[in-house]
Design a protein around this motif. Structure first.
Motif, PDB file in Angstrom:
ATOM      1  N   ARG A   1      -6.914   1.986   4.423  1.00  8.75           N
ATOM      2  CA  ARG A   1      -6.893   3.342   3.875  1.00  8.75           C
ATOM      3  C   ARG A   1      -8.070   4.161   4.396  1.00  8.75           C
ATOM      4  O   ARG A   1      -7.915   5.350   4.719  1.00  8.75           O
TER       5      ARG A   1
ATOM      6  N   ASN B   1      -6.750  -3.835   2.631  1.00  5.29           N
ATOM      7  CA  ASN B   1      -6.092  -2.575   2.271  1.00  5.29           C
ATOM      8  C   ASN B   1      -7.104  -1.439   2.170  1.00  5.29           C
ATOM      9  O   ASN B   1      -6.806  -0.291   2.516  1.00  5.29           O
TER      10      ASN B   1
ATOM     11  N   VAL C   1       0.867  -1.173   0.000  1.00 10.05           N
ATOM     12  CA  VAL C   1       0.000   0.000   0.000  1.00 10.05           C
ATOM     13  C   VAL C   1       0.910   1.231   0.000  1.00 10.05           C
ATOM     14  O   VAL C   1       1.941   1.249   0.686  1.00 10.05           O
TER      15      VAL C   1
END
Length: 374
Positions: free
Chosen positions: A313, A309, A213
């Motif tokens: 985020r 992910n 990421v």
């Protein structure tokens, strides 16, 4: 959190609402930021008027323009190193170089001509050279029946049939038509394995999923995160944060997890260079672990890590405004522990991964478990 998510005017408006008496708790919840981010904004932008905000925005735009100009110059230098590794003497060959720059690097024809120092009128002038279509067609017919013939043998065959072409012309046409033979097999660094049915883990620590990421600090410096998730329990095993993470760092994280929990049987990852390199391949060989790579353009092959992910985020990276790598490590590690221990998960029946594992152990226990009628 990326700095471009809020403009300077928006940050000044949020601070103005706080000065007018709006509670900070309600304001940060409405905007979608953490309390730490709010007070960091207040320390940096507090007390700015609209004119000052406008001037600050102009300074930021000028700095952005200068950075873009420097990036374009660096990109032009990289393009020149890509296409002009040796001297190209003829303008006809330079036309191919310009076309390559336009197709591969996304340049306009004007910019490609300026970088390669090719005159635009020369680039636009149509070629008057004989395309030799009949010779090209006959060469294709020859190599279709004589697959292992090189250009020398093709030239001999053409001379026997009465074609008035020299060997150099045959070699040029042979290369342009893509008829060159591959005398050696390519060296493969990736694991060449035919795709089979993917493993469906039946217990924890049987299959891990890995991915990267990307994010950036409040000052604009970029950094990366290596995320590792247990597919069966959805537990976030590790989030390694650093500016430059390579195959050696992936192996270090995996070794740390092996010391803590033992090695898994499978690793799910994409075809990035960090996972397909020799370091991770050698680690998998020593630990008897099979690496299952995702197909190109198919992120659904590694859906569990993509979902994780997205949560990382949305719930952590977009909420905080990291000032340094050390702060990012601390806050991301705190979020990972909360993700494993406290956060409810709909995929696990609103249980956290630790609670899910505890429930699974009780259900499998021969004494006092659910199978015993509890």
């Amino acid at each position: 959190m990326k700095r471009k998510r809020f403009s300077t005017e928006q940050i000044a408006a949020v601070l103005k609402q706080a000065e007018m008496g709006m509670p900070v708790a309600d304001l940060i919840r409405q905007v979608g930021i953490s309390e730490q981010t709010f007070y960091r904004w207040k320390r940096q932008f507090g007390g700015l008027e609209s004119d000052q905000v406008r001037e600050l925005k102009q300074v930021v735009e000028e700095n952005t323009r200068l950075k873009r100009l420097v990036a374009e110059l660096s990109l032009d230098k990289a393009v020149l190193q890509d296409v002009l590794f040796k001297k190209v003497s003829r303008p006809a060959l330079m036309k191919q170089v310009v076309d390559y720059v336009v197709a591969s690097h996304g340049y306009s024809q004007r910019r490609a001509c300026r970088v390669t120092q090719q005159h635009r009128s020369t680039q636009r002038k149509p070629s008057t050279r004989d395309p030799r279509t009949e010779v090209r067609q006959r060469m294709h017919e020859i190599v279709a029946t004589r697959i292992r013939y090189g250009y020398r043998r093709v030239h001999v065959m053409l001379k026997r049939e009465g074609w008035p072409v020299g060997r150099n012309v045959v070699y040029r046409l042979y290369r342009e038509e893509g008829l060159a033979l591959r005398t050696k097999r390519p060296r493969r660094r990736k694991m060449a394995v035919h795709r089979e049915a993917r493993c469906r883990p039946q217990r924890p620590n049987e299959a891990w999923s890995l991915d990267f990421v990307h994010d950036q600090l409040s000052g604009g410096e970029k950094f990366r995160m290596l995320t590792v998730v247990d597919i069966f329990s959805r537990e976030a095993l590790a989030i390694e944060v650093g500016q430059r993470l390579r195959g050696e760092h992936v192996a270090d994280v995996l070794n740390r997890l092996v010391r803590q929990r033992g090695a898994s049987r499978y690793l799910f990852a994409d075809t990035g260079g960090e996972f397909t390199g020799r370091v991770v391949d050698l680690w998998a060989y020593h630990h008897n672990v099979r690496i299952d790579f995702s197909r190109p353009g198919k992120p659904t092959d590694n859906a569990y890590i993509e979902t994780f992910n997205g949560s990382l985020r949305d719930e952590c990276l977009n909420v905080h405004w990291f000032a340094s790598i050390a702060e990012a490590r601390r806050l991301i590690e705190a979020w990972r522990r909360d993700y494993n221990d406290s956060r409810p998960h709909s995929a696990l029946g609103n249980l956290s991964p630790s609670e899910y594992l505890a429930e699974a152990r009780i259900s499998r226990s021969p004494i006092g478990g659910r199978e015993a009628g509890s």
